[in-house]
Design a protein around this motif. Structure first.
Motif, PDB file in Angstrom:
ATOM      1  N   ARG A   1       7.993  -8.267  -9.729  1.00 51.33           N
ATOM      2  CA  ARG A   1       6.577  -7.960  -9.883  1.00 51.33           C
ATOM      3  C   ARG A   1       6.397  -6.603 -10.553  1.00 51.33           C
ATOM      4  O   ARG A   1       7.159  -5.668 -10.311  1.00 51.33           O
TER       5      ARG A   1
ATOM      6  N   HIS B   1       0.550  -6.088 -11.514  1.00 53.75           N
ATOM      7  CA  HIS B   1       0.762  -7.510 -11.230  1.00 53.75           C
ATOM      8  C   HIS B   1      -0.475  -8.099 -10.546  1.00 53.75           C
ATOM      9  O   HIS B   1      -0.884  -9.238 -10.835  1.00 53.75           O
TER      10      HIS B   1
ATOM     11  N   GLN C   1      12.648  -5.335  -5.109  1.00 50.92           N
ATOM     12  CA  GLN C   1      12.014  -5.523  -6.414  1.00 50.92           C
ATOM     13  C   GLN C   1      12.910  -4.980  -7.509  1.00 50.92           C
ATOM     14  O   GLN C   1      13.238  -3.799  -7.512  1.00 50.92           O
TER      15      GLN C   1
END
Length: 962
Positions: free
Chosen positions: A335, A341, A886
């Motif tokens: 993301r 996002h 992430q």
């Protein structure tokens, strides 16, 4: 001119370096007969002998020749593969902390065994870094046979392992894994509370495969462990609704820099819209209390102007999925940060996921600079040699090919419009297909892959499903009979499940493969086809035995026949068309545009001409392509119009190639500057990160942090006195009431500060000593009450957890500072210096806050347990917050961010089982139909196959899914 002459006489610096390795290659070759005569047991005993020599004082360089010779002999016996001389040179470059640039098909995986074995003899561990789990597992198993034969241990780090599995893998002599997993394990190790829980045991030597992809393409993308914050989805939706009202004059868009900002009129216009929507309650947009609103507006503007559906991202299963610009693959789970996002989700009307707060982060640049020794290998590094040298102190060495490259790289064809370009590509594909020449077409995005596929369908071609054996049988039959099938395959993010097989069969006569980037695919394109892949696919249900052997021989014979046809599929000379020379057969590479990085173009070209095979490559461009348009194609368009270029005609000239190369160099230089700038800022945080992580490990390694706690308490007293009782000030000037309140608040002490202040001749120094003594006495009483042993444990936990909390807050503050500090340049102040100065002040503030908060908590701590043993057990595994992993996987697009629950530091912990846990909570996964593969979703490679066969997915339907 003199330089060119000197190069011809003396050779380039690269040539001279390669030549310098030749004597040692000769020494290794001289040992070959001697080692070939050894029994397996005697060959294996050489590992013990070499380790003993190291222990006796020899260096790794001293034993390089016998070690390399040992590995070569072991590979011959175990794998049936013998290292070429150029591979030995590549191994020496890697051992010397260099980057070995080796062409596709030259055997980089085998090359790595040489320096890996040599450096593993030290016992300090060697990490081999790949771009995805599939390659890590494959290479560890494949090359691991050599290492295990020689008595070394091999581990693999992939998704879904728990703490103990990871520790075991890192404890091995050699550990294979992805860049992401290694980096995340480092971050997670620095969030644990006991040294015994740490997975990694140090950073001795790493070899990075596809080093340009990892250390260049991913250099600006940090690894981030983050946790959720408050939901603000309504605000994203409300701001997004205003974006369509903006006109082009309301914002400045820079395509080169990929930036957008509101103009003055745009600011006024959006303020009116925000007031109308009751989002801007008071004041102007840029007032301090509206800073969050500015952030949302800027991200929504970026989402609408800089990001395009089906190019930068796709929408799938109610999610916005990022498409990697370098590989064209889905970054499932990755993301964008800072609310971008969420802005894209609002734009596409899908469910808006909550934002995350960074808990820990590091860039690949700084992670890999932790290693004492670093090396890398790739097929394309020369174009970035300056960056490797400046940032990583790594020299790129171009390793000669084992056989001369026979590929013909033709000049680019430049058309005026995109339509004319695609017409030219389709016509060229039809011509080559009619000759049964396999064609690999490279595109820049999924959108362009789909567009080309649609054009091929209109031209009478049909898409090929590689999971359909009947369709494949027809393709092979057509190849045997010389028929034209007019079938094509698409290889991009939407079809990556069939990737390995599509790549493997891209060399079959007449095969047409459309690929969105070809870097790091892990499978070579072999002319005629791939024996191993076909055996796995076609003989999956046939047991070992004579029947299977006969069928394997038949497949080998068929592939040899296909290879001969591919070699003969070249284009003959045509003097009438101005082509005096014949063009070779082999794999034909057609590029549909030039990438802004020459490396990506070279990676595509490098797929043809492997191991001395013939091949051919050509790029088709138009003046409307992004690269051409951004770099002033208007002037060229005018010139071509004046020259009378007809519709459908192309201009072909070496000068055009040089002009395009210069444009690419400009983009690469800009990108390099951007990465350097990012690194300069990240270095500030990295210096602080190293201090915090080292201090944290120091605390974890101490039996007791009592001395540190006492120093902190004394420091807090000193600070309190310094603020409220200024040095050399009269007692009347003291803030006695303020001091008394702060002492009560921070130290939990009620002392007669007012009475002390009235005493004759008292000074700040005596006040400080009295407060220190009172605080020490109170703490000693609290320690005795709660038992010294238990307080020793509690002190360490409070210290570590408080440090973690403050460090997380500090990361957020630095991130916000970094976003706004650029505006200091308007005031003629250097933003970097401003950032360094303020970051330093913030870090000092962190140290002060740590001292105060730890003291404050320990001054009030009450242990509510009667049994110290049970109390200690309760503190043994402090709960960690819900966390997300992430990061960007540049090749596979595997699930890169998934919630992993709170976990505990001693168990699987955060982000360890995230792939499996994400599957367990996905309703679609729970409703799988064994007969319908489309309902299975993403299946982990080690999970039982959903078809119900009882086999693992990787040994069943997942055999060809990467």
């Amino acid at each position: 001119m003199l330089g060119a002459l000197a190069k011809k006489i003396f050779g380039s610096s690269n040539d001279r370096r390669v030549k310098g390795y030749r004597p040692r290659v000769a020494e290794i070759n001289a040992l070959e007969p001697q080692l070939a005569a050894l029994s397996d047991a005697d060959l294996q005993a050489r590992t013990v002998m070499l380790k003993a020599e190291l222990a006796a004082g020899k260096t790794l360089d001293d034993i390089l020749v016998p070690a390399f010779a040992t590995v070569r002999e072991a590979a011959k016996r175990v794998l049936g593969q013998r290292h070429f001389d150029v591979q030995l040179i590549g191994g020496m470059v890697l051992h010397e902390s260099g980057i070995a640039e080796m062409r596709t098909g030259e055997g980089k995986t085998l090359v790595a065994t040489l320096p890996v074995y040599l450096n593993a003899l030290s016992g300090l561990g060697v990490h081999v870094v790949t771009v995805n789990d599939y390659l890590a597992s494959r290479d560890a198993e494949w090359m691991g046979r050599v290492y295990r034969f020689l008595g070394l241990t091999v581990g693999t780090i992939v998704h879904g392992l728990d703490d103990e599995q990871r520790k075991a893998a890192y404890a091995c002599d050699i550990t294979y894994g992805t860049n992401n997993e290694f980096g995340f394990d480092y971050l997670r190790d620095n969030m644990k509370y006991e040294l015994s829980q740490l997975a990694q045991r140090g950073h001795n030597f790493a070899i990075v495969d596809e080093v340009d992809s990892i250390l260049i393409d991913e250099a600006r993308t940090p690894l981030i462990i983050s946790g959720p914050v408050d939901d603000r989805s309504e605000l994203y939706v409300a701001v997004d609704a205003l974006m369509p009202h903006l006109e082009r004059e309301h914002y400045d868009l820079d395509e080169k820099q990929r930036t957008v900002s509101l103009t003055e009129s745009g600011n006024e216009f959006i303020e009116d819209l925000l007031r109308g929507a009751d989002l801007l309650k008071e004041g102007d947009l840029y007032d301090a209390h509206n800073v969050s609103l500015v952030h949302h507006v800027n991200q929504a503007l970026r989402a609408h102007t800089l990001f395009t559906l089906d190019k930068d991202y796709i929408v799938k299963n109610d999610e916005v999925v990022i498409i990697d610009e370098f590989t064209g693959r889905m970054m499932q789970g990755r993301r964008y940060s800072e609310g971008l996002h969420q802005a894209l989700e609002a734009k596409e009307r899908v469910t808006i996921q909550p934002e995350n707060q960074t808990l820990a982060s590091i860039t690949f640049q700084n992670y890999f600079r932790l290693y004492t020794k670093l090396a890398g290998m790739t097929g394309t590094a020369s174009t970035e040699a300056d960056e490797f040298a400046e940032i990583y102190k790594l020299e790129v060495v171009d390793i000669p090919t084992n056989k001369e490259v026979e590929r013909v790289d033709e000049d680019d064809e430049v058309y005026r419009t995109v339509g004319e370009k695609y017409d030219g590509i389709i016509a060229e594909i039809e011509k080559a297909h009619a000759r049964h020449q396999p064609i690999l077409v490279g595109t820049g995005s999924i959108e362009k892959s789909q567009h080309l596929a649609e054009m091929l369908v209109k031209a009478g071609f049909k898409p090929l499903d590689y999971s359909d054996l009947n369709a494949l049988t027809d393709v092979y039959a057509a190849a045997r009979e010389g028929r034209v099938t007019k079938r094509f395959a698409v290889l991009n993010a939407r079809f990556h499940e069939q990737e390995a097989y599509i790549v493997a069969e891209a060399g079959v006569p007449g095969a047409i493969t459309i690929a969105t980037n070809m870097a790091g695919r892990g499978t070579d394109i072999k002319l005629g086809g791939n024996v191993e892949m076909r055996v796995e696919k076609e003989l999956a249900g046939i047991p070992e035995g004579p029947d299977r052997d006969v069928k394997i021989e038949a497949i080998k014979a068929e592939i040899a026949e296909y290879r001969a046809k591919v070699l003969a599929s070249g284009e003959p000379a045509d003097p009438a068309a101005g082509r005096k020379k014949a063009l070779p057969g082999g794999l034909y590479i057609i590029g549909t545009e030039r990438h802004e990085s020459r490396r990506i173009d070279n990676q595509l070209r490098g797929r043809s001409g492997r191991q001395g095979d013939p091949g051919r490559s050509k790029f088709y461009l138009s003046l409307q392509d992004d690269l051409m348009r951004i770099f002033g194609s208007d002037r060229m368009d005018g010139m071509l119009t004046r020259l009378g270029l007809e519709q459908g005609e192309a201009i072909i000239h070496p000068w055009i190639n040089k002009a395009i190369e210069k444009a690419q160099q400009k983009v690469e230089a800009r990108n390099f500057d951007m990465r350097k700038n990012v690194l300069k800022y990240d270095n500030v945080m990295n210096d602080q990160r190293k201090v915090v992580f080292e201090q944290r490990r120091d605390f974890m390694g101490q039996e007791s942090v009592r001395e540190t706690v006492d120093e902190m308490r004394h420091g807090v007293v000193d600070d309190l006195v310094a603020v409220h009782v200024p040095e050399n000030a009269y007692a009347e000037q003291w803030d006695v009431e303020g001091l008394r309140e702060r002492v009560r608040d921070v130290l939990n002490l009620d002392v007669p500060v007012e009475d002390w202040a009235k005493e004759e001749g008292i000074a700040d120094e005596e006040m400080r000593e009295r407060l220190r003594q009172a605080a020490d006495d109170a703490y000693a009483a609290r320690t005795e009450k709660n038992t010294p042993d238990l307080m020793t444990y509690v002190e360490k936990q409070v210290l570590l957890q408080t440090l973690d909390h403050l460090w997380r807050e500090h990361l957020v503050t630095l991130d916000h500072l970094r976003q706004v500090v650029g505006w200091r340049g308007v005031a003629q102040r250097d933003p970097l210096n401003e950032y360094k100065s303020e970051a330093f002040d913030l870090f000092n503030g962190l140290v002060g806050s740590l001292r105060e908060q730890v003291t404050q908590q320990l001054s009030r701590i009450e242990i509510m347990y009667e049994d110290p043993a049970s109390a200690e057990a309760s503190f043994a595994s402090p709960a960690l917050p819900p966390m997300f992993a992430q990061h960007l996987d540049p090749v596979t697009g595997e699930n890169e961010m998934a919630e992993s629950g709170t976990g505990s530091a001693g168990g699987a912990g955060p982000a360890y089982g995230y792939a499996a846990q994400a599957m367990a909570t996905d309703t679609a996964m729970l409703e799988r139909d064994p007969t319908d593969a489309t309902t299975w979703g993403r299946v982990a490679r080690n999970e039982p196959c959903p078809c119900g066969s009882g086999k693992k997915y990787k040994h069943c339907h997942g055999t060809f899914a990467v």
